[in-house]
Design a protein around this motif. Structure first.
Motif, PDB file in Angstrom:
ATOM      1  N   ILE B 146       0.823  -1.213   0.000  1.00 25.42           N
ATOM      2  CA  ILE B 146       0.000   0.000   0.000  1.00 25.42           C
ATOM      3  C   ILE B 146       0.856   1.260   0.000  1.00 25.42           C
ATOM      4  O   ILE B 146       0.327   2.370  -0.037  1.00 25.42           O
ATOM      5  CB  ILE B 146      -0.926   0.036   1.243  1.00 25.42           C
ATOM      6  CG1 ILE B 146      -0.130  -0.262   2.527  1.00 25.42           C
ATOM      7  CG2 ILE B 146      -2.088  -0.930   1.075  1.00 25.42           C
ATOM      8  CD1 ILE B 146      -0.906  -0.088   3.799  1.00 25.42           C
ATOM      9  N   ASN B 147       2.161   1.125   0.036  1.00 31.16           N
ATOM     10  CA  ASN B 147       3.033   2.283   0.239  1.00 31.16           C
ATOM     11  C   ASN B 147       3.319   3.064  -1.049  1.00 31.16           C
ATOM     12  O   ASN B 147       3.536   4.271  -1.011  1.00 31.16           O
ATOM     13  CB  ASN B 147       4.356   1.831   0.870  1.00 31.16           C
ATOM     14  CG  ASN B 147       5.087   2.985   1.527  1.00 31.16           C
ATOM     15  OD1 ASN B 147       4.494   4.027   1.820  1.00 31.16           O
ATOM     16  ND2 ASN B 147       6.371   2.811   1.755  1.00 31.16           N
ATOM     17  N   LEU B 154       4.164   6.821   0.027  1.00 29.08           N
ATOM     18  CA  LEU B 154       3.516   7.416   1.201  1.00 29.08           C
ATOM     19  C   LEU B 154       4.496   7.577   2.378  1.00 29.08           C
ATOM     20  O   LEU B 154       4.552   8.633   3.007  1.00 29.08           O
ATOM     21  CB  LEU B 154       2.318   6.573   1.647  1.00 29.08           C
ATOM     22  CG  LEU B 154       1.122   6.513   0.689  1.00 29.08           C
ATOM     23  CD1 LEU B 154       0.029   5.614   1.251  1.00 29.08           C
ATOM     24  CD2 LEU B 154       0.559   7.901   0.417  1.00 29.08           C
ATOM     25  N   VAL B 155       5.260   6.512   2.658  1.00 31.92           N
ATOM     26  CA  VAL B 155       6.136   6.533   3.839  1.00 31.92           C
ATOM     27  C   VAL B 155       7.538   6.085   3.435  1.00 31.92           C
ATOM     28  O   VAL B 155       7.703   4.987   2.904  1.00 31.92           O
ATOM     29  CB  VAL B 155       5.597   5.581   4.950  1.00 31.92           C
ATOM     30  CG1 VAL B 155       6.499   5.618   6.165  1.00 31.92           C
ATOM     31  CG2 VAL B 155       4.173   5.958   5.328  1.00 31.92           C
TER      32      VAL B 155
END
Lengths: 183, 383
Positions: B146-147, B154-155
């Motif tokens: 999901i990044n 995202l992170v």
């Protein structure tokens, strides 16, 4: 005497069964179960299903194998609700043809959840639907609610006991553990 | 007629007396599923095509959308995505080696194998968990990361996570290097079959995310042009093709192993696959270590973009081979048409050819032995 399990992969990514085969405690699990995933014409106690049915051939395969198995187990979210997880309108769960005895949600389920499933089967405990939403898990871990920030999050209607990996990085829940309360 | 339901959603039927293999194409179900989906969410669908190429299909979708909308991602985003894709290759190759190849032809079934080789299995399983941990750190979720999102990451990895990943990668290299002797013993037949092959290619690196397509000794071509022109008779794709095309650009340990084992290029025998994937995984691990050691990650803002009517494409290398995605998008930013060409689909003819060329006399083997040999051969094609 060991119970026998047959793995049947229908339409899905294969991740849930691979998780099972990678399980750090697979040796211990195998002390109680014989697990088969190659061609086998024998009957089995449990038919573990991954994925959903999307064509006639899969339907035929499931009919043949479920006829030789005492119970079916829906293994992973794709088996529980393939239309929702795969976004394939025509996909249906095997449970539309034969009711499952157990189901395990998760995309993919965690190793702990897999251990929990086997323990339930060994202890002959009845399967129960998860009746708490992902929101409860966020609250326990003190993650700020994304819905309150105006983000479309499906946490409120998704089965909980989740590791909330998505909300942890401020990403909305997309419902990969299927809808709340479905058994 | 026998049917194997074991292999990755592909139903394989064959007759022993005259082998005829039918490989179903699953992609059309996913192409259909993408219609009507918001382009920026396409990866939620494609991530579930195949768990062992989940990260790669996600990145392929995101890159196709970025191509369509004219989004330029940062150097750091590309670097993190390369870390992801190489980590997935490491993980998928390790799964293939330790849960498919080594147990095949050895014992009755996988459980019997792990009982017989308990100590080795435990070490191998710990190494697989480490490879899984790499994917979890980078992707923030495994499988189905999901990044990485359309436009960026995202992170970013923290300093502690960097150190952790370097340690994990070194452990993985050590485990794989120790497995090479066992893989050498698994070398089955000598089949001189791979006469044409292709992969992503670049002059000075071994690309997995970007690059031109190189077919054997021909000049490299633009990936989109190549796939638009070529509708059939695809050259062989996968780790063997990549190694043939990029043999001069491998990492230090990978090069040393190739010399030590005495691998000759071009590799034409499908049964070289186990050694090739172990070496490629080591190569990917070393490249990731170099990347992590030389990079300081910084927080970035992702580019702002608006959906528009457009066509986007991407070409990436997954663990199994080259994957091509192309999407037609409407002015609302929804997909109206999708084309996905998978790795296995491109290898269909080679797979059929290999099975028909199996050098054994069916009359001298039991049905079970025949099935085991055919299944082992299919493992060489990542099925």
């Amino acid at each position: 005497m060991k119970k026998s399990i047959k793995l049947l992969r229908l339409e899905g990514c294969g991740g849930c069964f691979q998780k099972l085969l990678n399980h750090p405690r697979l040796s211990e699990i195998s002390e109680h179960f014989d697990i088969h995933h190659s061609e086998s014409s024998n009957g089995h106690d449990y038919l573990f299903i991954e994925g959903g049915i999307i064509n006639g051939e899969q339907e035929k395969m499931f009919k043949e194998m479920s006829g030789k198995s005492k119970s079916i187990v829906l293994f992973g979210s794709c088996a529980k609700n393939p239309a929702q997880i795969l976004k394939m309108k025509e996909a249906r769960p095997a449970s539309t043809m034969k009711e499952e005895e157990y189901s395990l949600v998760g995309c993919s389920p965690s190793y702990e959840e897999i251990t929990g499933l086997f323990s339930k089967i060994i202890l002959e405990k009845k399967d129960e639907a998860i009746n708490t939403p992902v929101c409860d898990d966020c609250q326990k871990k003190e993650i700020n609610c994304l819905m309150l920030k105006g983000i479309e999050c499906q946490g409120a209607k998704t089965s909980g006991n989740c590791e909330i990996l998505c909300p942890k990085i401020s990403k909305e829940c997309t419902g990969c553990r299927t809808s709340l309360g479905e058994r | 007629m026998m049917q194997s339901s074991k292999h990755s959603g592909i139903g394989i039927k064959f007759e022993i007396t005259s082998p005829a293999i039918e490989i179903k194409k699953r992609n059309h179900y996913f192409e259909k599923a993408l219609v009507g989906v918001k382009a920026v969410e396409a990866h939620e669908v494609t991530s579930r095509i195949d768990f062992s190429t989940s990260f790669t299909n996600t990145l392929a979708s995101q890159q196709a959308i970025e191509d369509a909308f004219g989004i330029e991602v940062s150097k750091q985003t590309k670097l993190i995505r390369e870390l992801m894709i190489r980590s997935e290759i490491i993980h998928s190759h390790m799964i293939q080696v330790y849960t498919r190849i080594l147990p095949s032809l050895d014992e009755e079934n996988y459980l019997a194998y792990i009982r017989k080789h308990e100590k080795e299995y435990k070490k191998a399983n710990e190494a697989i968990q480490k490879a899984e941990r790499l994917l979890l750190v980078l992707g923030k979720r495994f499988p189905h990361q999901i990044n990485s999102v359309v436009g960026g990451i995202l992170v970013i990895p923290s300093e502690d996570e960097k150190k952790e990943m370097i340690k994990l990668l070194k452990d993985v290299i050590s485990q794989l290097t120790g497995t090479i002797p066992s893989l050498l013993k698994k070398q089955q037949y000598s089949l001189d079959l791979i006469d044409n092959y292709s992969s992503l290619w670049e002059l000075e690196s071994t690309p997995y995310l970007y690059g031109k397509i190189k077919v054997k000794d021909e000049e490299a071509k633009d990936a989109r042009q190549y796939y638009l022109e070529r509708k059939k008779d695809y050259p062989f794709v996968g780790p063997i093709s990549r190694m043939n095309n990029n043999k001069k650009l491998l990492s230090t340990s990978a090069e040393k192993l190739i010399k030590k084992i005495g691998i000759k290029f071009p590799i034409t025998n499908p049964y070289s696959f186990p050694l090739v994937i172990a070496i490629e995984a080591i190569h990917c691990a070393e490249r990731n270590i170099e990347s992590l050691q030389s990079t300081h990650f910084e927080h970035e803002t992702r580019p702002i973009f608006s959906p528009k009517k457009s066509v986007g494409h991407s070409c990436v290398e997954s663990a199994k081979g080259t994957i091509y995605h192309e999407y037609d998008i409407d002015d609302k930013g929804e997909i109206i048409n999708a084309r996905i060409l998978s790795d296995v689909e491109q290898n269909e003819e080679m797979i059929k050819k290999s099975v028909t060329k199996l050098p054994f006399d069916p009359d001298k083997k039991t049905r079970k032995q025949l099935m085991q040999e055919i299944e082992y051969l299919l493992e060489m094609f990542y099925i």
